[in-house]
Design a protein around this motif. Structure first.
Motif, PDB file in Angstrom:
ATOM      1  N   GLN A  68      82.052 -35.852 -21.093  1.00 24.64           N
ATOM      2  CA  GLN A  68      83.050 -36.059 -21.948  1.00 24.64           C
ATOM      3  C   GLN A  68      82.814 -37.670 -22.177  1.00 24.64           C
ATOM      4  OE1 GLN A  68      87.194 -35.632 -20.662  1.00 24.64           O
ATOM      5  NE2 GLN A  68      87.816 -34.890 -22.984  1.00 24.64           N
ATOM      6  N   HIS A  69      82.800 -37.784 -23.487  1.00 21.72           N
ATOM      7  CA  HIS A  69      82.761 -39.103 -24.126  1.00 21.72           C
ATOM      8  C   HIS A  69      83.124 -39.115 -25.311  1.00 21.72           C
ATOM      9  CE1 HIS A  69      79.530 -40.134 -21.108  1.00 21.72           C
ATOM     10  NE2 HIS A  69      78.741 -38.986 -21.353  1.00 21.72           N
ATOM     11  N   PHE A  70      83.735 -40.197 -25.837  1.00 26.84           N
ATOM     12  CA  PHE A  70      84.460 -40.357 -26.910  1.00 26.84           C
ATOM     13  C   PHE A  70      85.682 -39.491 -26.988  1.00 26.84           C
ATOM     14  CE2 PHE A  70      80.106 -41.745 -27.862  1.00 26.84           C
ATOM     15  CZ  PHE A  70      80.705 -43.159 -27.996  1.00 26.84           C
ATOM     16  N   ASN A  71      85.758 -38.553 -28.152  1.00 27.68           N
ATOM     17  CA  ASN A  71      86.671 -37.540 -28.354  1.00 27.68           C
ATOM     18  C   ASN A  71      85.919 -36.238 -28.093  1.00 27.68           C
ATOM     19  OD1 ASN A  71      85.377 -37.571 -30.599  1.00 27.68           O
ATOM     20  ND2 ASN A  71      87.345 -37.012 -31.993  1.00 27.68           N
ATOM     21  N   TRP A  72      84.773 -36.083 -27.542  1.00 23.49           N
ATOM     22  CA  TRP A  72      83.732 -34.927 -27.444  1.00 23.49           C
ATOM     23  C   TRP A  72      84.514 -33.883 -26.457  1.00 23.49           C
ATOM     24  CZ3 TRP A  72      78.432 -37.634 -26.287  1.00 23.49           C
ATOM     25  CH2 TRP A  72      78.142 -38.264 -27.588  1.00 23.49           C
ATOM     26  N   PHE A  73      84.088 -32.630 -26.445  1.00 21.69           N
ATOM     27  CA  PHE A  73      84.630 -31.775 -25.544  1.00 21.69           C
ATOM     28  C   PHE A  73      84.039 -31.971 -24.320  1.00 21.69           C
ATOM     29  CE2 PHE A  73      84.306 -28.972 -29.454  1.00 21.69           C
ATOM     30  CZ  PHE A  73      85.721 -28.233 -29.476  1.00 21.69           C
ATOM     31  N   LYS A  74      85.079 -31.481 -23.178  1.00 20.59           N
ATOM     32  CA  LYS A  74      84.645 -31.411 -21.804  1.00 20.59           C
ATOM     33  C   LYS A  74      84.014 -30.291 -21.461  1.00 20.59           C
ATOM     34  CE  LYS A  74      86.250 -32.475 -17.248  1.00 20.59           C
ATOM     35  NZ  LYS A  74      87.432 -32.816 -16.265  1.00 20.59           N
ATOM     36  N   LEU A  75      82.666 -30.046 -21.066  1.00 17.18           N
ATOM     37  CA  LEU A  75      82.102 -28.742 -20.787  1.00 17.18           C
ATOM     38  C   LEU A  75      81.058 -29.303 -19.895  1.00 17.18           C
ATOM     39  CD1 LEU A  75      79.370 -28.158 -23.459  1.00 17.18           C
ATOM     40  CD2 LEU A  75      80.338 -30.274 -23.388  1.00 17.18           C
ATOM     41  N   LYS A  76      80.522 -27.717 -19.243  1.00 18.40           N
ATOM     42  CA  LYS A  76      79.372 -28.060 -18.123  1.00 18.40           C
ATOM     43  C   LYS A  76      78.137 -27.854 -18.625  1.00 18.40           C
ATOM     44  CE  LYS A  76      82.622 -26.383 -14.225  1.00 18.40           C
ATOM     45  NZ  LYS A  76      82.622 -25.587 -13.072  1.00 18.40           N
ATOM     46  N   ASP A  77      77.085 -28.089 -18.008  1.00  8.95           N
ATOM     47  CA  ASP A  77      75.859 -27.819 -18.506  1.00  8.95           C
ATOM     48  C   ASP A  77      75.630 -26.098 -18.659  1.00  8.95           C
ATOM     49  OD1 ASP A  77      75.116 -27.071 -15.924  1.00  8.95           O
ATOM     50  OD2 ASP A  77      73.239 -27.434 -16.029  1.00  8.95           O
ATOM     51  N   HIS A  78      74.572 -25.620 -19.342  1.00 11.08           N
ATOM     52  CA  HIS A  78      74.439 -24.322 -19.353  1.00 11.08           C
ATOM     53  C   HIS A  78      73.714 -23.627 -18.254  1.00 11.08           C
ATOM     54  CE1 HIS A  78      72.194 -20.592 -20.928  1.00 11.08           C
ATOM     55  NE2 HIS A  78      73.418 -20.624 -21.733  1.00 11.08           N
ATOM     56  N   THR A  79      73.092 -24.148 -17.388  1.00 14.13           N
ATOM     57  CA  THR A  79      72.405 -23.394 -16.574  1.00 14.13           C
ATOM     58  C   THR A  79      73.242 -22.731 -15.651  1.00 14.13           C
ATOM     59  OG1 THR A  79      70.737 -25.354 -16.525  1.00 14.13           O
ATOM     60  CG2 THR A  79      70.531 -23.617 -14.540  1.00 14.13           C
ATOM     61  N   PRO A  80      73.130 -21.369 -15.261  1.00 11.72           N
ATOM     62  CA  PRO A  80      73.857 -20.739 -14.450  1.00 11.72           C
ATOM     63  C   PRO A  80      73.790 -21.021 -13.143  1.00 11.72           C
ATOM     64  CG  PRO A  80      72.742 -19.507 -15.985  1.00 11.72           C
ATOM     65  CD  PRO A  80      72.145 -20.642 -16.188  1.00 11.72           C
ATOM     66  N   GLY A  81      75.065 -21.206 -12.322  1.00 11.46           N
ATOM     67  CA  GLY A  81      75.179 -21.388 -11.054  1.00 11.46           C
ATOM     68  C   GLY A  81      74.666 -22.962 -10.799  1.00 11.46           C
ATOM     69  N   ASP A  82      74.693 -24.047 -11.720  1.00 12.92           N
ATOM     70  CA  ASP A  82      74.116 -25.425 -11.384  1.00 12.92           C
ATOM     71  C   ASP A  82      75.365 -25.825 -11.009  1.00 12.92           C
ATOM     72  OD1 ASP A  82      71.711 -26.676 -11.521  1.00 12.92           O
ATOM     73  OD2 ASP A  82      71.915 -27.068 -13.631  1.00 12.92           O
ATOM     74  N   LYS A  83      75.213 -26.837  -9.953  1.00 16.54           N
ATOM     75  CA  LYS A  83      76.200 -27.789  -9.198  1.00 16.54           C
ATOM     76  C   LYS A  83      75.858 -29.108  -9.916  1.00 16.54           C
ATOM     77  CE  LYS A  83      78.715 -29.172  -5.131  1.00 16.54           C
ATOM     78  NZ  LYS A  83      78.565 -29.087  -3.572  1.00 16.54           N
ATOM     79  N   ASN A  84      76.754 -29.638 -10.456  1.00 17.06           N
ATOM     80  CA  ASN A  84      76.741 -31.000 -10.981  1.00 17.06           C
ATOM     81  C   ASN A  84      75.482 -30.912 -11.808  1.00 17.06           C
ATOM     82  OD1 ASN A  84      78.722 -32.361  -9.881  1.00 17.06           O
ATOM     83  ND2 ASN A  84      77.553 -32.713  -7.956  1.00 17.06           N
ATOM     84  N   GLY A  85      75.219 -29.769 -12.594  1.00 18.56           N
ATOM     85  CA  GLY A  85      73.962 -29.777 -13.573  1.00 18.56           C
ATOM     86  C   GLY A  85      74.082 -30.623 -14.612  1.00 18.56           C
ATOM     87  N   ARG A  86      72.866 -31.365 -14.947  1.00 17.20           N
ATOM     88  CA  ARG A  86      72.703 -32.285 -16.101  1.00 17.20           C
ATOM     89  C   ARG A  86      72.306 -31.534 -17.235  1.00 17.20           C
ATOM     90  NH1 ARG A  86      69.776 -35.823 -12.148  1.00 17.20           N
ATOM     91  NH2 ARG A  86      71.099 -37.511 -11.284  1.00 17.20           N
ATOM     92  N   MET A  87      72.392 -32.207 -18.440  1.00 20.60           N
ATOM     93  CA  MET A  87      71.948 -31.690 -19.754  1.00 20.60           C
ATOM     94  C   MET A  87      71.525 -32.959 -20.435  1.00 20.60           C
ATOM     95  SD  MET A  87      75.658 -30.465 -21.062  1.00 20.60           S
ATOM     96  CE  MET A  87      76.997 -31.572 -20.186  1.00 20.60           C
ATOM     97  N   LEU A  88      70.709 -32.761 -21.821  1.00 19.57           N
ATOM     98  CA  LEU A  88      70.449 -33.691 -22.528  1.00 19.57           C
ATOM     99  C   LEU A  88      71.644 -33.991 -23.520  1.00 19.57           C
ATOM    100  CD1 LEU A  88      68.400 -35.956 -23.756  1.00 19.57           C
ATOM    101  CD2 LEU A  88      67.289 -34.114 -24.589  1.00 19.57           C
ATOM    102  N   ILE A  89      72.116 -35.288 -23.546  1.00 16.99           N
ATOM    103  CA  ILE A  89      73.227 -35.436 -24.442  1.00 16.99           C
ATOM    104  C   ILE A  89      72.871 -36.505 -25.543  1.00 16.99           C
ATOM    105  CG2 ILE A  89      75.547 -36.415 -24.677  1.00 16.99           C
ATOM    106  CD1 ILE A  89      76.311 -35.425 -21.896  1.00 16.99           C
ATOM    107  N   VAL A  90      72.803 -36.113 -26.871  1.00 17.84           N
ATOM    108  CA  VAL A  90      72.448 -36.945 -27.686  1.00 17.84           C
ATOM    109  C   VAL A  90      73.463 -37.286 -28.941  1.00 17.84           C
ATOM    110  CG1 VAL A  90      70.581 -37.041 -29.695  1.00 17.84           C
ATOM    111  CG2 VAL A  90      70.078 -35.985 -27.642  1.00 17.84           C
TER     112      VAL A  90
END
Length: 234
Positions: free
Chosen positions: A77-99
């Motif tokens: 969650q940055h700015f007024n963006w959505f708060k969401l988790k990464d897509h990878t199923p079962g990922d704990k603290n999973g990272r994603m590429l945010i652009v």
């Protein structure tokens, strides 16, 4: 009057015809799929990390990514963006590429893919989500995300396949969408280059996340290599 075309003119026309034929080819494999030979889920863990050198022209930031910047992070969650988790199923603290898109369209992600078989069809796929909301007081509807996926040969001289998502506007909730592109390797071709381009402008909107990039063999008769190339962010 008889129209006579030179060899040079014919070559140029054929070149642009080939470019036209590789456009607008987004779609999933219609045959049998093999196990992934390449996966990128951007790993897991807290904090922001960088992409490997040469992967992007965007700037890394340890804080909120401004226009033309990126982070690989589980902080969603940055700015007024959505708060969401990464897509990878079962990922704990999973990272994603945010652009956060630059002000001008252009390439923002590139990675070489090796270990392919020659004369074989493959499916590239990736999940993508628009991080901005349907409507905000500051931006109104906002700028949509619009991404093109490209598969180039190893020498970066020939475009093998390409397809665009088209404009994806924000909604009232974040929605991960999967896009795919089918291509075929040529004789003696065992590696390609994946490029992802932003087609829109930066500003209010055009903020996205990518996750779970995969390459799978596509078709009835394929050779599946045992070695799986895993994420560089483990």
């Amino acid at each position: 009057m008889r129209l006579v075309l030179s060899k040079t003119t014919i070559t140029i026309l054929l070149f642009f015809l080939c470019l036209f034929n590789v456009e607008a080819q987004l779609g999933f494999c219609k045959g049998n799929k093999g196990d992934p030979i390449f996966t990128e889920d951007f790993g897991s863990g807290s904090g922001n990390v960088k992409l490997p050198s040469g992967t992007t022209t965007y700037r890394f930031t340890a804080n909120r990514p401004k226009d033309g910047c990126y982070v690989v992070s589980n902080r969603h969650q940055h700015f007024n963006w959505f708060k969401l988790k990464d897509h990878t199923p079962g990922d704990k603290n999973g990272r994603m590429l945010i652009v956060n898109a630059d002000y001008f369209p252009g390439e923002f992600f590139r990675v070489p893919i090796s270990g392919l078989c020659e004369n074989t069809s493959y499916e590239f796929s990736s999940w993508i989500v628009n991080l901005t909301r349907e409507y905000t007081k500051a931006c109104g509807r906002g700028i949509p995300i619009d991404v093109t996926f490209e598969i180039w040969n190893k020498s970066n001289m020939m475009l093998l396949a390409s397809g665009s998502t088209g404009e994806i506007y924000g909604g009232n909730k974040p929605t991960w969408r999967q896009y795919a592109l089918v291509f075929q390797t040529r004789p003696n071709e065992t590696s390609v280059i994946l490029k992802i381009r932003n087609n829109g402008r930066g500003g209010c909107g055009n903020d996205l996340a990518l996750d779970d990039i995969e390459f799978k063999p596509c078709g009835d008769n394929v050779v599946i290599k045992d070695k799986i190339i895993k994420s560089a962010f483990l």
